[in-house]
Design a protein around this motif. Structure first.
Motif, short mmCIF file in Angstrom:
data_model
loop_
_atom_site.label_atom_id
_atom_site.label_comp_id
_atom_site.label_asym_id
_atom_site.label_seq_id
_atom_site.Cartn_x
_atom_site.Cartn_y
_atom_site.Cartn_z
N SER A 12 1.56 -7.02 10.30
CA SER A 12 1.69 -5.58 10.70
C SER A 12 2.15 -5.89 12.36
O SER A 12 1.61 -6.54 13.00
N GLN A 16 0.88 -1.15 -0.01
CA GLN A 16 0.07 -0.06 0.01
C GLN A 16 0.90 1.13 0.20
O GLN A 16 1.87 1.31 0.70
N LYS A 61 -3.82 9.11 3.02
CA LYS A 61 -4.67 8.30 1.93
C LYS A 61 -3.84 7.48 1.29
O LYS A 61 -3.00 7.87 0.32
N SER A 62 -4.09 6.37 1.01
CA SER A 62 -3.24 5.12 0.42
C SER A 62 -4.00 4.32 -0.63
O SER A 62 -5.26 4.25 -0.30
N GLN A 115 -4.23 0.27 8.41
CA GLN A 115 -4.75 0.73 7.27
C GLN A 115 -4.47 0.03 5.94
O GLN A 115 -5.40 0.15 5.21
N ASP A 151 -7.51 -2.29 4.12
CA ASP A 151 -8.59 -1.80 2.98
C ASP A 151 -7.90 -2.07 1.81
O ASP A 151 -8.53 -2.54 0.84
N ARG A 154 3.18 7.45 7.21
CA ARG A 154 2.10 6.68 6.52
C ARG A 154 0.72 6.67 7.19
O ARG A 154 -0.19 6.62 6.51
N GLU A 155 0.91 6.99 8.55
CA GLU A 155 -0.21 6.70 9.24
C GLU A 155 -1.05 7.98 8.84
O GLU A 155 -0.64 9.50 8.57
#
Length: 262
Positions: free
Chosen positions: A86, A9, A31-32, A66, A69, A27-28
């Motif tokens: 993760s 991602q 939008k990815s 995330q 998704d 990255r937090e």
């Protein structure tokens, strides 16, 4: 034939922010999307399964929560299962540590014939993770694959893109493939796929789950470090030299002499 797809991602925007302490991407909260080249890897993996009529496609991604998704999106595109790697211990991994962690997950999955990857990630552009995974697993790797000609349970014939055209390669299975966008035209998610993705149970594997060696993961396990990130200063000025060829040549020589003297 069981197939694994390695998916990343990546930030959808080019306006990325860098952590000033670790010099890694933040990255937090950004939008990815699925890495664009990995979409072609997903499509080709699904096509191979459909062509052979057996096996399953498992998509694996390493990233923050995330990334779930994007894994669901991969299921909506035809993948059968998904696994998220993760753990805060994975944070700051370079390509070596990333490929090690992914290879540990692949060893845990166990039964596979082909590992598909996009040729590179849009946020790093290194094209190192696919070959790195093959090294950790000690299996062949073919990069820049533009077409799968033939495949059976033991061998595969491929077209590998080169600067001059392409070369035909016969390789044994299992192996790692990195694909280019010329290999296919990705499908859109189906309604059935979206419904299946919504209800899919996606396990999360941690460093403990994968039995990773602590000094081979995350920032501590990364042999390469980003020591500094900066924007180059804007280049100002410039001079347009006018005149005939001999006059311009003399002016250039004079400018070069001044540079050397300084």
């Amino acid at each position: 034939m069981n197939i694994i797809v390695l998916m990343k991602q990546v930030p959808e925007t080019t306006d990325v922010k860098i952590d000033p302490v670790t010099n890694t991407l933040k990255r937090e909260g950004v939008k990815s999307v699925i890495n664009p080249f990995d979409v072609y890897a997903i499509e080709e993996a699904v096509r191979v399964k459909e062509r052979l009529g057996i096996g399953k496609v498992t998509v694996v991604s390493m990233g923050p929560p995330q990334a779930m998704d994007s894994l669901r999106e991969a299921i909506s595109l035809g993948c059968d299962e998904a696994i998220l790697l993760s753990d805060r211990k994975f944070a700051g991994s370079d390509t070596w540590a990333t490929s090690y962690t992914l290879s540990q997950a692949i060893k845990k999955i166990g039964d596979y014939k082909i590992i598909f990857c996009g040729k590179q990630a849009s946020d790093g552009d290194t094209a190192q993770v696919g070959p790195g995974v093959s090294t950790h697993l000690d299996i062949p790797c073919v990069t820049y694959v533009k077409k799968i000609r033939q495949i059976n349970n033991d061998t595969i014939q491929l077209e590998r893109m080169t600067e001059e055209g392409y070369e035909v390669i016969d390789a044994p299975l299992p192996l790692v493939l990195t694909v280019v966008k010329e290999i296919n035209e990705p499908r859109l998610p189906s309604l059935k796929g979206k419904m299946r993705a919504k209800s899919a149970v996606i396990p999360v594997w941690t460093a403990e789950t994968l039995v990773c060696e602590e000094m081979k993961i995350g920032l501590n396990g990364s042999p390469t470090r980003v020591s500094k990130i900066f924007t180059p200063p804007e280049r100002l000025g410039g001079e347009i030299l006018k005149g005939d060829t001999d006059e311009v040549a003399q002016k250039i020589v004079g400018l070069l002499r001044n540079v050397v003297i300084r």
